[in-house]
Design a protein around this motif. Sequence first.
Motif, PDB file in Angstrom:
ATOM      1  N   ILE A  78      93.984  52.753  22.751  1.00  0.00           N
ATOM      2  CA  ILE A  78      95.214  53.676  22.756  1.00  0.00           C
ATOM      3  C   ILE A  78      94.998  54.580  24.216  1.00  0.00           C
ATOM      4  N   VAL A  79      94.031  55.123  24.416  1.00  0.00           N
ATOM      5  CA  VAL A  79      94.134  55.797  25.737  1.00  0.00           C
ATOM      6  C   VAL A  79      94.349  54.849  26.885  1.00  0.00           C
ATOM      7  N   LEU A  80      93.753  53.672  26.825  1.00  0.00           N
ATOM      8  CA  LEU A  80      93.972  52.599  28.103  1.00  0.00           C
ATOM      9  C   LEU A  80      95.525  52.153  28.055  1.00  0.00           C
ATOM     10  N   LYS A  81      96.186  52.107  27.107  1.00  0.00           N
ATOM     11  CA  LYS A  81      97.310  51.572  26.937  1.00  0.00           C
ATOM     12  C   LYS A  81      98.382  52.757  27.251  1.00  0.00           C
ATOM     13  N   ALA A  82      98.038  53.862  27.010  1.00  0.00           N
ATOM     14  CA  ALA A  82      98.887  55.445  27.135  1.00  0.00           C
ATOM     15  C   ALA A  82      98.826  55.857  28.656  1.00  0.00           C
ATOM     16  N   ASN A  83      97.391  55.989  28.967  1.00  0.00           N
ATOM     17  CA  ASN A  83      97.211  56.519  30.406  1.00  0.00           C
ATOM     18  C   ASN A  83      97.637  57.867  30.407  1.00  0.00           C
ATOM     19  N   PRO A  84      97.292  58.816  29.704  1.00  0.00           N
ATOM     20  CA  PRO A  84      97.867  59.925  29.551  1.00  0.00           C
ATOM     21  C   PRO A  84      97.783  60.756  30.662  1.00  0.00           C
ATOM     22  N   PRO A  85      98.973  61.464  31.003  1.00  0.00           N
ATOM     23  CA  PRO A  85      98.907  62.323  32.231  1.00  0.00           C
ATOM     24  C   PRO A  85      98.356  63.479  32.249  1.00  0.00           C
ATOM     25  N   ARG A  86      97.595  63.834  33.373  1.00  0.00           N
ATOM     26  CA  ARG A  86      96.563  64.955  33.664  1.00  0.00           C
ATOM     27  C   ARG A  86      95.515  64.991  32.623  1.00  0.00           C
ATOM     28  N   LEU A  87      94.814  63.881  32.140  1.00  0.00           N
ATOM     29  CA  LEU A  87      94.102  63.856  30.995  1.00  0.00           C
ATOM     30  C   LEU A  87      92.914  64.819  31.185  1.00  0.00           C
ATOM     31  N   ILE A 131      91.803  53.809  34.666  1.00  0.00           N
ATOM     32  CA  ILE A 131      92.621  53.146  33.318  1.00  0.00           C
ATOM     33  C   ILE A 131      93.571  52.208  34.153  1.00  0.00           C
ATOM     34  N   ARG A 132      94.053  52.408  35.296  1.00  0.00           N
ATOM     35  CA  ARG A 132      94.959  51.357  35.854  1.00  0.00           C
ATOM     36  C   ARG A 132      94.137  49.951  36.246  1.00  0.00           C
ATOM     37  N   ALA A 133      93.045  50.337  36.778  1.00  0.00           N
ATOM     38  CA  ALA A 133      92.098  49.201  37.090  1.00  0.00           C
ATOM     39  C   ALA A 133      91.731  48.421  35.916  1.00  0.00           C
ATOM     40  N   LEU A 134      91.677  48.946  34.694  1.00  0.00           N
ATOM     41  CA  LEU A 134      91.292  48.308  33.458  1.00  0.00           C
ATOM     42  C   LEU A 134      92.631  47.733  32.613  1.00  0.00           C
ATOM     43  N   HIS A 135      93.847  47.746  33.097  1.00  0.00           N
ATOM     44  CA  HIS A 135      94.802  47.322  32.541  1.00  0.00           C
ATOM     45  C   HIS A 135      94.675  45.695  31.991  1.00  0.00           C
ATOM     46  N   TRP A 136      93.667  44.859  32.220  1.00  0.00           N
ATOM     47  CA  TRP A 136      93.532  43.825  31.699  1.00  0.00           C
ATOM     48  C   TRP A 136      92.590  43.407  30.678  1.00  0.00           C
ATOM     49  N   ARG A 177      97.351  64.416  15.509  1.00  0.00           N
ATOM     50  CA  ARG A 177      98.296  63.332  14.946  1.00  0.00           C
ATOM     51  C   ARG A 177      98.123  62.088  15.475  1.00  0.00           C
ATOM     52  N   CYS A 178      97.709  61.823  16.827  1.00  0.00           N
ATOM     53  CA  CYS A 178      97.367  60.478  17.496  1.00  0.00           C
ATOM     54  C   CYS A 178      96.363  59.818  16.608  1.00  0.00           C
ATOM     55  N   SER A 179      95.362  60.567  16.168  1.00  0.00           N
ATOM     56  CA  SER A 179      94.102  60.098  15.616  1.00  0.00           C
ATOM     57  C   SER A 179      94.627  59.616  14.113  1.00  0.00           C
ATOM     58  N   LYS A 180      95.386  60.357  13.306  1.00  0.00           N
ATOM     59  CA  LYS A 180      95.774  59.889  11.995  1.00  0.00           C
ATOM     60  C   LYS A 180      96.662  58.920  12.035  1.00  0.00           C
ATOM     61  N   HIS A 181      97.396  58.556  13.200  1.00  0.00           N
ATOM     62  CA  HIS A 181      98.097  57.373  13.145  1.00  0.00           C
ATOM     63  C   HIS A 181      97.408  56.087  13.494  1.00  0.00           C
ATOM     64  N   VAL A 240     100.895  52.550  16.309  1.00  0.00           N
ATOM     65  CA  VAL A 240     100.328  52.381  17.515  1.00  0.00           C
ATOM     66  C   VAL A 240     101.143  53.201  18.464  1.00  0.00           C
ATOM     67  N   VAL A 241     102.390  52.702  18.550  1.00  0.00           N
ATOM     68  CA  VAL A 241     103.451  53.412  19.396  1.00  0.00           C
ATOM     69  C   VAL A 241     103.387  55.060  19.117  1.00  0.00           C
ATOM     70  N   LYS A 242     103.330  55.457  17.973  1.00  0.00           N
ATOM     71  CA  LYS A 242     103.342  56.905  17.703  1.00  0.00           C
ATOM     72  C   LYS A 242     102.081  57.479  18.274  1.00  0.00           C
ATOM     73  N   ALA A 243     100.998  56.861  17.851  1.00  0.00           N
ATOM     74  CA  ALA A 243      99.704  57.158  18.524  1.00  0.00           C
ATOM     75  C   ALA A 243      99.645  57.308  19.990  1.00  0.00           C
ATOM     76  N   ILE A 244     100.455  56.467  20.734  1.00  0.00           N
ATOM     77  CA  ILE A 244     100.448  56.750  22.220  1.00  0.00           C
ATOM     78  C   ILE A 244     101.552  57.612  22.638  1.00  0.00           C
ATOM     79  N   THR A 245     102.530  57.814  21.871  1.00  0.00           N
ATOM     80  CA  THR A 245     103.579  58.977  22.178  1.00  0.00           C
ATOM     81  C   THR A 245     102.714  60.304  21.963  1.00  0.00           C
ATOM     82  N   ASP A 246     101.954  60.285  20.823  1.00  0.00           N
ATOM     83  CA  ASP A 246     101.494  61.844  20.610  1.00  0.00           C
ATOM     84  C   ASP A 246     100.376  62.024  21.756  1.00  0.00           C
ATOM     85  N   VAL A 247      99.566  61.173  22.133  1.00  0.00           N
ATOM     86  CA  VAL A 247      98.524  61.469  23.252  1.00  0.00           C
ATOM     87  C   VAL A 247      99.362  61.774  24.427  1.00  0.00           C
ATOM     88  N   ILE A 248     100.401  61.235  24.880  1.00  0.00           N
ATOM     89  CA  ILE A 248     101.004  61.377  25.920  1.00  0.00           C
ATOM     90  C   ILE A 248     101.709  62.816  25.945  1.00  0.00           C
TER      91      ILE A 248
END
Length: 505
Positions: free
Chosen positions: A325-334, A245-250, A296-300, A271-279
């Motif tokens: 959203i997953v690319l922007k969030a890069n959730p920990p221990r996905l 995901i870090r390599a796909l930051h572009w 919740r992320c999906s509903k946002h 979008v911010v709420k969706a990122i927060t929920d998946v993290i």
Amino acid sequence: MMSQRRGIHLDQSELLCKKGCGFYGNTGWQGLCSKCWREENQRERQKQIQEDWALAERLQREEEEAYASRHQKAQSQHSITPFSKFEERKTKEKSSKVNTVTKFFTPSTKTPPKKDAHFDAQSSPSPSSSTSRHSYLDSDHATREFIDFLKPLKSGREIFKQCRAFTESMVYKRDMAADELSECVQDFYQSLSDRLHTQFKGSSDNVERVMDEVEKYMMTRLYKEVFCPETTDDEKKDLAIQKRIRALHWVTIEMLCVPVDEEIAEVSDSVVKAITDVIEMDSKCVPKEKLACITRCSKHIFNAIKISKKEAASADDFLPTLIYIVLKANPPRLQSNIQYITRFSNPSRLMTGEDGYYFTNLCCAVAFIEKLDGQSLNLSSEEFELYMSGQASPHWPPSSGASSCSPGSAALSQVHKRLDLLTGLGERQERVMEKARQLESDLIDWTDEVEQKVHSVLESFPPETENPAATSASGTTSAASSAIDSDNVESEHLPPPLQPQVFAG
């Protein structure tokens, strides 16, 4: 000619179990639902057990034949060993060999250490560890809540005893493979669910409610033991997807054809709420709570698409946006979280309902990110490799190049305008800085000019020096003072000076 985009579209039938049972499948189960996966897994295990027993029997026969040949050879050599001792040694050796072969193919059971029967012994926290102490408090709180929930139930005490006994037994199985741990938990879920269906006479709502509390209690207490266990490569997969995901930051929102306009304040907030929920998913211990974060992320996401398009979102809109959203969030221990939900969640929750649907889409999004290539983003292989290696950054193609993606075309034109605006602002800033530097130079020149004029004036008018002879004679000074006072005509009307008087006390 524009190449066909691939990888973004996902037919809804691909989310279902490959066996055609109608439930949602899962990539962790090779596209099967949990029910079909367990049946397939049990068949494989039964087949493996039969093969192991056949191998054990063959090895045992070989050992017996080898022993018989050695025995005949020993008898022909007139051994001096007494017959009784020889028979005793023969029986002992044969028993030892058979037991060795049997143990080799029989699962080992560890004897639990002698501890307090209370399940708090499973994870007694170290006083110096704040993490362990926090986990212990969470477990204790979950136990109290579980007991309070079971009190009104007729069989609540029996349910608690069974759950506690199972939880205690699981602690001593930490060295088992993750799939075996999952199988134990799923078997317990199934067994308890069957008994509850009999007790509640088919009331699915009551059974589901009890099973939710059972899962919450058990997984809170077992979380440290079964989440990302050392017997798996979950941690390695976590690092791999995080690096990917870090390599796909572009990757931009236009490349994925995401129909979301983040310039709209409400959309940006969703979008911010969706990122927060998946993290936030990683901070939960119970599979149900982790699934709630995904839901919740999906509903946002659906809300952001609906506001941007001013119409209901489709499945083809949802998956690319979830990937974004997953690319922007890069959730920990996905990967660990996905595997944990897959292994230890109540299976009925993943097979049907919105939780199962959104979780299946998340698994598809992660699989897409792992296999994402240039053609998926409408790029050549050379461009994709350059961007991935960091040797180049994406350049914006002309608007006609994105005509196949109408929502992205409008967004792309806005990006062009903003780039032009930024370029103009940069030129204006450069001109302002040039004038500021010129003003600074002018101020320095003006300061030098003023200093030169002051010096020239001082040189033209030297200060008058005092005459030492004039100040040496005090009489002359007093005379001058008197002369000054004599010019004061009004001094005659002044009162006489005060005279000192002696106070006669």
